[in-house]
Write an enzyme that holds these catalytic residues in place. Structure first.
Site, PDB file in Angstrom:
ATOM      1  N   GLY A 162      -7.157 -12.935  25.958  1.00 34.83           N
ATOM      2  CA  GLY A 162      -6.173 -11.913  25.596  1.00 34.83           C
ATOM      3  C   GLY A 162      -6.169 -11.470  24.143  1.00 34.83           C
ATOM      4  O   GLY A 162      -7.227 -11.305  23.519  1.00 34.83           O
ATOM      5  N   ILE A 163      -4.977 -11.285  23.603  1.00 40.57           N
ATOM      6  CA  ILE A 163      -4.802 -10.781  22.237  1.00 40.57           C
ATOM      7  C   ILE A 163      -5.448 -11.732  21.223  1.00 40.57           C
ATOM      8  O   ILE A 163      -6.115 -11.292  20.291  1.00 40.57           O
ATOM      9  CB  ILE A 163      -3.298 -10.578  21.924  1.00 40.57           C
ATOM     10  CG1 ILE A 163      -2.730  -9.420  22.764  1.00 40.57           C
ATOM     11  CG2 ILE A 163      -3.078 -10.301  20.440  1.00 40.57           C
ATOM     12  CD1 ILE A 163      -1.202  -9.303  22.738  1.00 40.57           C
TER      13      ILE A 163
ATOM     14  N   ASN B 170      -0.142 -16.996  17.915  1.00 41.87           N
ATOM     15  CA  ASN B 170      -0.270 -16.108  19.062  1.00 41.87           C
ATOM     16  C   ASN B 170      -0.058 -16.828  20.399  1.00 41.87           C
ATOM     17  O   ASN B 170       0.360 -16.212  21.373  1.00 41.87           O
ATOM     18  CB  ASN B 170      -1.663 -15.472  19.021  1.00 41.87           C
ATOM     19  CG  ASN B 170      -2.051 -14.848  20.355  1.00 41.87           C
ATOM     20  OD1 ASN B 170      -1.526 -13.805  20.734  1.00 41.87           O
ATOM     21  ND2 ASN B 170      -2.949 -15.506  21.082  1.00 41.87           N
TER      22      ASN B 170
ATOM     23  N   TYR C 114      12.129 -15.758  28.671  1.00 46.06           N
ATOM     24  CA  TYR C 114      11.110 -15.157  27.799  1.00 46.06           C
ATOM     25  C   TYR C 114      11.768 -14.333  26.689  1.00 46.06           C
ATOM     26  O   TYR C 114      11.423 -14.467  25.513  1.00 46.06           O
ATOM     27  CB  TYR C 114      10.171 -14.290  28.630  1.00 46.06           C
ATOM     28  CG  TYR C 114       9.032 -13.678  27.843  1.00 46.06           C
ATOM     29  CD1 TYR C 114       7.969 -14.465  27.406  1.00 46.06           C
ATOM     30  CD2 TYR C 114       9.002 -12.316  27.550  1.00 46.06           C
ATOM     31  CE1 TYR C 114       6.912 -13.914  26.689  1.00 46.06           C
ATOM     32  CE2 TYR C 114       7.945 -11.749  26.837  1.00 46.06           C
ATOM     33  CZ  TYR C 114       6.907 -12.553  26.414  1.00 46.06           C
ATOM     34  OH  TYR C 114       5.856 -12.005  25.710  1.00 46.06           O
TER      35      TYR C 114
ATOM     36  N   LYS D 226      11.433 -14.937  22.635  1.00 47.52           N
ATOM     37  CA  LYS D 226      10.855 -13.950  21.726  1.00 47.52           C
ATOM     38  C   LYS D 226      11.895 -13.428  20.722  1.00 47.52           C
ATOM     39  O   LYS D 226      11.559 -13.036  19.608  1.00 47.52           O
ATOM     40  CB  LYS D 226      10.217 -12.804  22.524  1.00 47.52           C
ATOM     41  CG  LYS D 226       8.952 -13.238  23.284  1.00 47.52           C
ATOM     42  CD  LYS D 226       7.905 -13.837  22.359  1.00 47.52           C
ATOM     43  CE  LYS D 226       6.588 -14.115  23.032  1.00 47.52           C
ATOM     44  NZ  LYS D 226       5.576 -14.685  22.107  1.00 47.52           N
TER      45      LYS D 226
ATOM     46  N   ILE E 121       0.817  -5.102  27.633  1.00 45.45           N
ATOM     47  CA  ILE E 121      -0.602  -5.016  27.256  1.00 45.45           C
ATOM     48  C   ILE E 121      -1.441  -5.384  28.474  1.00 45.45           C
ATOM     49  O   ILE E 121      -1.088  -6.280  29.236  1.00 45.45           O
ATOM     50  CB  ILE E 121      -0.921  -5.965  26.066  1.00 45.45           C
ATOM     51  CG1 ILE E 121      -0.016  -5.672  24.862  1.00 45.45           C
ATOM     52  CG2 ILE E 121      -2.395  -5.870  25.671  1.00 45.45           C
ATOM     53  CD1 ILE E 121      -0.228  -4.350  24.144  1.00 45.45           C
TER      54      ILE E 121
ATOM     55  N   THR F 212      -3.499  -7.307  29.805  1.00 49.61           N
ATOM     56  CA  THR F 212      -4.126  -8.628  29.813  1.00 49.61           C
ATOM     57  C   THR F 212      -3.637  -9.353  31.063  1.00 49.61           C
ATOM     58  O   THR F 212      -2.741  -8.881  31.754  1.00 49.61           O
ATOM     59  CB  THR F 212      -3.695  -9.476  28.594  1.00 49.61           C
ATOM     60  OG1 THR F 212      -2.269  -9.662  28.651  1.00 49.61           O
ATOM     61  CG2 THR F 212      -4.082  -8.834  27.273  1.00 49.61           C
TER      62      THR F 212
ATOM     63  N   LEU G 200      -1.791 -11.947  31.119  1.00 59.07           N
ATOM     64  CA  LEU G 200      -0.365 -12.214  30.901  1.00 59.07           C
ATOM     65  C   LEU G 200       0.457 -10.949  31.131  1.00 59.07           C
ATOM     66  O   LEU G 200       1.483 -10.979  31.805  1.00 59.07           O
ATOM     67  CB  LEU G 200      -0.138 -12.757  29.477  1.00 59.07           C
ATOM     68  CG  LEU G 200       1.299 -13.115  29.090  1.00 59.07           C
ATOM     69  CD1 LEU G 200       1.353 -14.495  28.441  1.00 59.07           C
ATOM     70  CD2 LEU G 200       1.892 -12.101  28.134  1.00 59.07           C
TER      71      LEU G 200
END
Length: 272
Positions: free
Chosen positions: A23-24, A96, A165, A169, A200, A202, A204
């Site tokens: 991913g990222i 990350n 989540y 965050k 995004i 990905t 996830l």
């Protein structure tokens, strides 16, 4: 005057990127290495992160990989010790690594909630604590060191199925603010910023659609993807490259007066 291109050059910078197997984090490792950085790629997925580092080295970049459980203080201490021994400095920490549990509030157990917090919040605090001294020391000979914490637009706005989540965050968002305000006056020259991606493309990012489908909240993942596509003013999902460029900016001297900031990378998704 200052050569602006030089400010974007990461040559000589030593950068830790957690969650760099996919991913990222993976894209970040490639892009920051391309810009001249020495990348220390870490992940709990050892084979995955070894592959990331191998690809960088094959392309003549500088990288090492380390298996790393971000929730373990011992693992963090070992990582920083390795960094000290091999490179004697640490300029940038990209926190990350994280997970996204797509669980509606009514179905979310305390165990689920704690797991989400431990992996997304505790890990960042432990990491910043472990890296702090070496980063402060490294920053004394440069224009400063940079901590980049990955939050999410779900740390600013609410998302369905994401109580735990969103809470995690949101915590990252405030951790960044308070650390930036404290570390500045202490004379450390450590900047602390957070990056807030929207959905995004990905594994996830796509997982939310799949989980909504399992719960019968959506007919299928395609419907969700169409919905998401329509919800982006930019007309598309975000890609990992969209985020890695922003992280590269925060890692570079071009952002040396940027601290305590949150950079939203969501194609205006969160403001419509």
């Amino acid at each position: 005057g200052i050569d602006i291109m030089q400010n974007f050059d990461l040559t000589g910078k030593v950068i830790i990127i957690t969650g760099a197997a996919t991913g990222i984090g993976e894209q970040c490792a490639y892009d920051l290495a391309d810009m001249g950085a020495t990348v220390i790629a870490t992940d709990i997925d050892e084979a995955g992160v070894d592959a990331t580092a191998a690809k960088i080295i094959k392309g003549n970049g500088k990288a090492i990989s380390i298996r790393h459980d971000v929730t373990s203080e011992a693992d963090w201490d070992k990582l920083i010790e390795t960094c000290k021994q091999q490179f004697s400095r640490l300029d940038v920490l990209v926190n990350n690594a994280g997970i996204m549990m797509n669980i509606p509030f009514a179905l979310c157990s305390y165990e689920d909630f704690k797991k989400q917090q431990t992996i997304n919040v505790d890990s960042v605090f432990i990491g910043c604590k472990a890296a702090y001294e070496l980063m402060a020391e490294s920053g004394m000979t440069t224009s400063g060191s940079s901590i980049i914490n990955l939050s999410s637009i779900f740390g600013q706005i609410s998302g369905p199925m994401h109580t735990a989540y969103c809470a995690s965050k949101g915590a990252i968002r405030m951790l960044r603010k308070s650390m930036a305000v404290e570390l500045g006056p202490m004379g450390t020259k450590i900047r602390v910023n957070s990056v807030h991606p929207g959905p995004i493309n990905t594994e996830l990012g796509r997982s939310a659609a799949k989980d909504a489908e399992k719960l019968g909240l959506l007919a299928d993942a395609d419907e969700r993807n169409k919905q998401v596509g329509a919800l982006f003013p930019m007309g598309r999902w975000g890609e990992v490259e969209d985020v890695s460029g922003v992280i590269a900016f925060l890692a570079s001297d071009a952002s040396q007066f940027v601290t305590g900031a949150e950079l939203v990378v969501d194609g205006a998704y969160s403001i419509v």
